[in-house]
Structure formats: C-alpha cells, structure tokens
Design an enzyme around this catalytic site. Sequence first.
Site, PDB file in Angstrom:
ATOM      1  N   LYS A 268       0.787  -1.338  -0.196  1.00 45.05           N
ATOM      2  CA  LYS A 268       0.225   0.376   0.199  1.00 45.05           C
ATOM      3  C   LYS A 268       1.055   1.073   0.262  1.00 45.05           C
ATOM      4  O   LYS A 268       0.912   2.206  -0.618  1.00 45.05           O
ATOM      5  CB  LYS A 268      -0.579   0.189   1.271  1.00 45.05           C
ATOM      6  CG  LYS A 268      -1.551  -1.485   1.452  1.00 45.05           C
ATOM      7  CD  LYS A 268      -2.281  -0.870   3.091  1.00 45.05           C
ATOM      8  CE  LYS A 268      -2.862  -2.721   2.945  1.00 45.05           C
ATOM      9  NZ  LYS A 268      -3.343  -2.702   4.825  1.00 45.05           N
ATOM     10  N   GLY A 269       1.978   0.897   0.431  1.00 45.78           N
ATOM     11  CA  GLY A 269       3.453   1.943   0.332  1.00 45.78           C
ATOM     12  C   GLY A 269       3.142   3.429  -0.671  1.00 45.78           C
ATOM     13  O   GLY A 269       3.656   4.671  -0.669  1.00 45.78           O
TER      14      GLY A 269
ATOM     15  N   GLU B  12       8.126   2.409  -7.096  1.00 47.35           N
ATOM     16  CA  GLU B  12       8.208   2.450  -5.320  1.00 47.35           C
ATOM     17  C   GLU B  12       7.916   2.525  -4.868  1.00 47.35           C
ATOM     18  O   GLU B  12       8.882   4.268  -4.842  1.00 47.35           O
ATOM     19  CB  GLU B  12       9.430   1.247  -5.772  1.00 47.35           C
ATOM     20  CG  GLU B  12       8.697  -0.768  -5.497  1.00 47.35           C
ATOM     21  CD  GLU B  12       8.746  -0.526  -4.142  1.00 47.35           C
ATOM     22  OE1 GLU B  12       8.032  -0.712  -3.445  1.00 47.35           O
ATOM     23  OE2 GLU B  12       8.860  -1.934  -3.716  1.00 47.35           O
ATOM     24  N   ASP B  13       7.767   3.026  -3.208  1.00 41.55           N
ATOM     25  CA  ASP B  13       7.443   3.821  -2.381  1.00 41.55           C
ATOM     26  C   ASP B  13       8.852   4.395  -2.290  1.00 41.55           C
ATOM     27  O   ASP B  13      10.398   5.016  -2.429  1.00 41.55           O
ATOM     28  CB  ASP B  13       6.582   3.900  -1.561  1.00 41.55           C
ATOM     29  CG  ASP B  13       7.003   2.737  -0.630  1.00 41.55           C
ATOM     30  OD1 ASP B  13       7.612   1.807  -0.993  1.00 41.55           O
ATOM     31  OD2 ASP B  13       6.485   2.301   0.344  1.00 41.55           O
TER      32      ASP B  13
ATOM     33  N   ASP C 295      14.792  -0.465   0.004  1.00 44.97           N
ATOM     34  CA  ASP C 295      15.754  -0.498   1.775  1.00 44.97           C
ATOM     35  C   ASP C 295      16.346  -1.639   0.930  1.00 44.97           C
ATOM     36  O   ASP C 295      17.681  -1.780   0.595  1.00 44.97           O
ATOM     37  CB  ASP C 295      14.840  -0.875   2.693  1.00 44.97           C
ATOM     38  CG  ASP C 295      15.750  -0.904   3.852  1.00 44.97           C
ATOM     39  OD1 ASP C 295      16.347  -0.261   4.417  1.00 44.97           O
ATOM     40  OD2 ASP C 295      14.765  -1.711   4.647  1.00 44.97           O
TER      41      ASP C 295
ATOM     42  N   LYS D  44      17.845   3.500   0.318  1.00 50.50           N
ATOM     43  CA  LYS D  44      17.512   3.805   1.171  1.00 50.50           C
ATOM     44  C   LYS D  44      18.931   2.874   1.027  1.00 50.50           C
ATOM     45  O   LYS D  44      18.898   1.357   1.378  1.00 50.50           O
ATOM     46  CB  LYS D  44      17.055   3.623   2.228  1.00 50.50           C
ATOM     47  CG  LYS D  44      17.414   3.880   3.798  1.00 50.50           C
ATOM     48  CD  LYS D  44      15.957   4.159   4.927  1.00 50.50           C
ATOM     49  CE  LYS D  44      15.391   2.650   5.400  1.00 50.50           C
ATOM     50  NZ  LYS D  44      14.442   2.298   6.204  1.00 50.50           N
TER      51      LYS D  44
ATOM     52  N   PHE E 229      14.400   5.814   9.640  1.00 45.08           N
ATOM     53  CA  PHE E 229      12.844   4.682   9.387  1.00 45.08           C
ATOM     54  C   PHE E 229      12.074   5.675   9.769  1.00 45.08           C
ATOM     55  O   PHE E 229      11.763   7.130  10.357  1.00 45.08           O
ATOM     56  CB  PHE E 229      12.228   3.605  10.458  1.00 45.08           C
ATOM     57  CG  PHE E 229      10.746   3.248  10.074  1.00 45.08           C
ATOM     58  CD1 PHE E 229      11.773   1.759   9.870  1.00 45.08           C
ATOM     59  CD2 PHE E 229      10.042   3.015  10.354  1.00 45.08           C
ATOM     60  CE1 PHE E 229      10.230   1.367   8.937  1.00 45.08           C
ATOM     61  CE2 PHE E 229       9.140   2.723   9.946  1.00 45.08           C
ATOM     62  CZ  PHE E 229       8.859   1.722   9.661  1.00 45.08           C
ATOM     63  N   VAL E 230      11.771   5.969   8.059  1.00 46.38           N
ATOM     64  CA  VAL E 230      10.065   6.929   8.298  1.00 46.38           C
ATOM     65  C   VAL E 230       8.719   6.749   7.186  1.00 46.38           C
ATOM     66  O   VAL E 230       9.254   5.434   7.014  1.00 46.38           O
ATOM     67  CB  VAL E 230      11.181   7.460   6.167  1.00 46.38           C
ATOM     68  CG1 VAL E 230      12.137   8.270   6.661  1.00 46.38           C
ATOM     69  CG2 VAL E 230      11.059   6.758   5.138  1.00 46.38           C
TER      70      VAL E 230
ATOM     71  N   ASP F 271       4.626   3.404   6.369  1.00 44.15           N
ATOM     72  CA  ASP F 271       3.611   3.151   7.555  1.00 44.15           C
ATOM     73  C   ASP F 271       4.460   2.385   8.153  1.00 44.15           C
ATOM     74  O   ASP F 271       5.991   2.166   7.850  1.00 44.15           O
ATOM     75  CB  ASP F 271       2.462   2.011   7.417  1.00 44.15           C
ATOM     76  CG  ASP F 271       3.266   0.666   7.041  1.00 44.15           C
ATOM     77  OD1 ASP F 271       3.712   0.246   5.987  1.00 44.15           O
ATOM     78  OD2 ASP F 271       2.877  -0.125   8.170  1.00 44.15           O
TER      79      ASP F 271
ATOM     80  N   ARG G 116       0.202   6.681   7.045  1.00 47.29           N
ATOM     81  CA  ARG G 116       0.512   6.570   5.442  1.00 47.29           C
ATOM     82  C   ARG G 116      -0.458   8.366   5.026  1.00 47.29           C
ATOM     83  O   ARG G 116       0.029   9.102   4.135  1.00 47.29           O
ATOM     84  CB  ARG G 116      -0.701   5.931   5.122  1.00 47.29           C
ATOM     85  CG  ARG G 116       0.105   4.063   5.268  1.00 47.29           C
ATOM     86  CD  ARG G 116      -0.068   3.173   4.403  1.00 47.29           C
ATOM     87  NE  ARG G 116      -0.574   1.706   4.678  1.00 47.29           N
ATOM     88  CZ  ARG G 116       0.588   1.031   4.550  1.00 47.29           C
ATOM     89  NH1 ARG G 116       1.554   1.847   3.382  1.00 47.29           N
ATOM     90  NH2 ARG G 116       0.592  -0.029   4.915  1.00 47.29           N
TER      91      ARG G 116
HETATM   92  P1  IMP Z   1      12.962  -3.727   1.422  1.00 46.25           P
HETATM   93  O1  IMP Z   1      12.844  -4.654   0.695  1.00 46.25           O
HETATM   94  O2  IMP Z   1      13.694  -3.968   2.544  1.00 46.25           O
HETATM   95  O3  IMP Z   1      13.745  -3.577  -0.194  1.00 46.25           O
HETATM   96  O4  IMP Z   1      11.748  -3.426   1.663  1.00 46.25           O
HETATM   97  C1  IMP Z   1      11.005  -2.518   0.857  1.00 46.25           C
HETATM   98  C2  IMP Z   1       9.481  -2.216   1.502  1.00 46.25           C
HETATM   99  O5  IMP Z   1       9.394  -2.458   3.078  1.00 46.25           O
HETATM  100  C3  IMP Z   1       9.217  -1.015   0.926  1.00 46.25           C
HETATM  101  O6  IMP Z   1       8.406  -1.157  -0.099  1.00 46.25           O
HETATM  102  C4  IMP Z   1       8.368  -0.156   2.369  1.00 46.25           C
HETATM  103  O7  IMP Z   1       6.563  -1.324   2.392  1.00 46.25           O
HETATM  104  C5  IMP Z   1       8.516  -0.954   3.287  1.00 46.25           C
HETATM  105  N1  IMP Z   1       9.586   0.102   4.219  1.00 46.25           N
HETATM  106  C6  IMP Z   1      11.559   0.275   3.719  1.00 46.25           C
HETATM  107  N2  IMP Z   1      12.119   0.703   4.528  1.00 46.25           N
HETATM  108  C7  IMP Z   1      10.742   1.553   5.328  1.00 46.25           C
HETATM  109  C8  IMP Z   1      10.734   2.674   5.739  1.00 46.25           C
HETATM  110  O8  IMP Z   1      11.754   3.644   6.345  1.00 46.25           O
HETATM  111  N3  IMP Z   1       9.423   2.993   6.464  1.00 46.25           N
HETATM  112  C9  IMP Z   1       8.325   1.974   5.966  1.00 46.25           C
HETATM  113  N4  IMP Z   1       8.663   1.192   5.094  1.00 46.25           N
HETATM  114  C10 IMP Z   1       9.697   0.478   4.369  1.00 46.25           C
END
Ligand code: IMP
Length: 186
Positions: free
Chosen positions: A44-45, A100-101, A104, A132, A153-154, A160, A166
């Site tokens: 949903k992000g 993508e939002d 990470d 990030k 963490f944002v 969220d 959100r």
């Molecule tokens: P990844 O698989 O670690 O790249 O994470 C991707 C997903 O984790 C993103 O689409 C977000 O939904 C969530 N996420 C990663 N970092 C943050 C953050 O700082 N705040 C909120 N959601 C995050």
Amino acid sequence: MSLHHDVEEVLLDTDTVAARVTELGAELVRDYTGRDPVLVSVLKGSLVFLADLMRAMDLPMSIDLMEVSSYGSGTESSGQVRILKDLSKPIEGRDVIVVEDIIDTGLTLNYLLRYLGERHPASIKVCCLLDKPARRLAEIPIDYRGFTIPDRFVIGYGLDYDERYRNLPYIGVLKPSVYGGAPPED
Ligand code: IMP
C-alpha cells in the site's frame, strides 16, 4: 492525538516532495511519449506516490496494482516476499514502469522484478521515490529516483509503521520511542 506528535523530524516536506514528483513525471513523459506504458505499483506504501506521479504524466498510460508483503509489523525486512494481490492484466509486450515508495534492502523489488520479467514485458524500469542504500542486500537497477535518504525509518506520504501514519502529507522520521527504541533526547 495528532500524528505529528510521533515525528522526530521532517525529512522531506510536502513542497519538496511535490516538486520532485513533478520532475520525475516530466522525465517519464520525455522517455515514454508514444509508448503507452503501464505503471505497476506495489500497495500500500506506493499509493500516494503513484497517485501524484500519474497526474504529473500527461500521456496515454495505464496502471496496475500488486500487493506484496515483506515486513511484519516491525521495522526490519524479513526477506520473505509474499504476493497478496497479483496483476489484473497481462503485461506481455508492455513497457512496464515499476513505481515503488522506498527501496531499503531491495529484497522485495528483486523478487518482484524477476516475477514481472517472467511475464515477458517489452521493457521494465524502476521508479522509486526514496532510495535507502545503506542496507541494500540485492542490487537493484534504479532508473528514476526521487531522493536518496539516510538509514532511518521514515513514515508518511504512503509509508507506514504498523499501518499507521500513511496519511501524513510529508516524509518524516518516526520517533524511536514509538517502536520501542531509545527514547528521544530532549
Ligand atoms: P525492502 O525489501 O527492504 O527494500 O523493503 C521494501 C519495503 O519495505 C518498502 O516497499 C516499504 O513498504 C518497507 N520499508 C522499507 N523501509 C521503510 C521505512 O523506512 N519506512 C516504512 N516502510 C519501509
């Protein structure tokens, strides 16, 4: 109680985000004119980003939505990706832009790019609002990037913590005390 109370710091304010999203939209229009792309977004992000980005793109296009889960209710990636909602239409032969939002660890997108690639689109590009890079585990080609941010963490603008925040209109850093971290010094 106001949501703003749980924000330690505003990282990117509303106007800064809006200006950058407009720029990203213009870049995409420049690159995709005449190609009728499909924006594939991950719920949903990415919802708020997608809603603003698509309105910054004056060209014929469509959208599709997926939902995957990689996080539980914590702030650390589990590395596990589950598809909760799949594409509603085939993407074979289409020019796909994954919206993508935040990237990470990159594990979610790494999985998703492989999954989408198996459906034989004409092309796949990645457009993310926030990068990030500090904790990246999977290498991801990011074609369009809004901002590079530090390892914090944002929340807000769609992002969220445990399904909350959100609807904050800006991107802020969550007070660690909210998720059981060290209390903020003041
Ligand atoms: P990844 O698989 O670690 O790249 O994470 C991707 C997903 O984790 C993103 O689409 C977000 O939904 C969530 N996420 C990663 N970092 C943050 C953050 O700082 N705040 C909120 N959601 C995050």
